[in-house]
Write a protein that holds these residues in place. Structure first.
Motif, PDB file in Angstrom:
ATOM      1  N   ASP A  25       0.822  -1.199   0.000  1.00 20.35           N
ATOM      2  CA  ASP A  25       0.000   0.000   0.000  1.00 20.35           C
ATOM      3  C   ASP A  25       0.866   1.263   0.000  1.00 20.35           C
ATOM      4  OD1 ASP A  25      -0.059   1.150   3.052  1.00 20.35           O
ATOM      5  OD2 ASP A  25       0.193  -1.040   2.983  1.00 20.35           O
ATOM      6  N   SER A  55      -3.124  -2.416  -9.687  1.00 18.84           N
ATOM      7  CA  SER A  55      -3.658  -1.774  -8.495  1.00 18.84           C
ATOM      8  C   SER A  55      -4.777  -2.624  -7.910  1.00 18.84           C
ATOM      9  CB  SER A  55      -4.192  -0.386  -8.866  1.00 18.84           C
ATOM     10  OG  SER A  55      -4.845   0.202  -7.775  1.00 18.84           O
ATOM     11  N   PHE A  56      -4.709  -2.855  -6.596  1.00 22.55           N
ATOM     12  CA  PHE A  56      -5.747  -3.597  -5.887  1.00 22.55           C
ATOM     13  C   PHE A  56      -6.396  -2.668  -4.878  1.00 22.55           C
ATOM     14  CE2 PHE A  56      -2.615  -6.697  -7.243  1.00 22.55           C
ATOM     15  CZ  PHE A  56      -3.395  -7.710  -7.768  1.00 22.55           C
ATOM     16  N   LYS A  57      -7.712  -2.614  -4.898  1.00 19.96           N
ATOM     17  CA  LYS A  57      -8.449  -1.743  -3.981  1.00 19.96           C
ATOM     18  C   LYS A  57      -8.881  -2.525  -2.744  1.00 19.96           C
ATOM     19  CE  LYS A  57     -10.137   1.318  -7.624  1.00 19.96           C
ATOM     20  NZ  LYS A  57      -8.870   1.958  -7.736  1.00 19.96           N
ATOM     21  N   GLY A  58      -9.237  -1.809  -1.697  1.00 23.02           N
ATOM     22  CA  GLY A  58      -9.783  -2.445  -0.506  1.00 23.02           C
ATOM     23  C   GLY A  58      -8.790  -2.508   0.644  1.00 23.02           C
ATOM     24  N   ALA A  59      -9.204  -3.196   1.698  1.00 19.52           N
ATOM     25  CA  ALA A  59      -8.414  -3.275   2.931  1.00 19.52           C
ATOM     26  C   ALA A  59      -7.030  -3.876   2.708  1.00 19.52           C
ATOM     27  CB  ALA A  59      -9.170  -4.084   3.976  1.00 19.52           C
ATOM     28  N   ASN A  60      -6.935  -4.863   1.847  1.00 21.26           N
ATOM     29  CA  ASN A  60      -5.641  -5.497   1.555  1.00 21.26           C
ATOM     30  C   ASN A  60      -5.098  -5.021   0.217  1.00 21.26           C
ATOM     31  OD1 ASN A  60      -5.597  -7.062   3.942  1.00 21.26           O
ATOM     32  ND2 ASN A  60      -7.033  -8.499   3.003  1.00 21.26           N
ATOM     33  N   GLY A  61      -5.510  -3.838  -0.188  1.00 23.26           N
ATOM     34  CA  GLY A  61      -5.120  -3.302  -1.484  1.00 23.26           C
ATOM     35  C   GLY A  61      -3.688  -2.827  -1.523  1.00 23.26           C
TER      36      GLY A  61
END
Length: 134
Positions: A25, A55-61
């Motif tokens: 992140d 790109s990864f979204k969210g809590a573990n993004g």
């Protein structure tokens, strides 16, 4: 040819990301690399738009490399970070497209164009994998 902090930070962040197995992140990278979070986020989003990062979204993004380090050239990184082609001098890449309409009498274009081609080829041969410390 001037490479700004954007190029430097793009390269540093890609090296950092390449050494991780899971998405990283922006907060973590910003703290670890000592780079402004907002500036780093802008750089990373640009690298994701250019398909250098995923790109990864969210809590573990976070971000991961979109390709193997041996397939990502320094030229591609710099051009993505700078949002322009690498340039030795402000001139057209084509003799016929001279912005000042003086291409027919230009004495320097061929020399600097040769230099530009050599620099482009050189930066294209250096891959991210060449500079990652194992």
């Amino acid at each position: 040819m001037l490479f700004t902090k954007a190029s430097e930070y793009a390269l540093l962040s890609l090296i950092y990301i390449s050494q991780k197995d899971s998405p990283v992140d922006v907060d973590t990278m910003s703290n670890e690399l000592g780079i402004s979070k907002s500036f780093l986020a802008k750089i990373l989003q640009g690298l994701a738009r250019e398909k250098i990062l995923i790109s990864f979204k969210g809590a573990n993004g976070g971000f991961l490399l979109a390709d193997a380090p041996e397939n990502i050239s320094i030229k591609r990184i710099f051009e993505s970070a700078e949002k322009r082609k690498t340039a030795v001098f402000e001139c057209s890449s084509s003799f016929e497209d001279c912005p000042s309409n003086k291409g027919a009498m230009c004495q320097i274009w061929s020399t600097f164009n040769t230099l530009q081609v050599q620099i482009d080829d050189f930066l294209d041969t250096i891959k991210l994998s060449n500079i990652i410390k194992k």
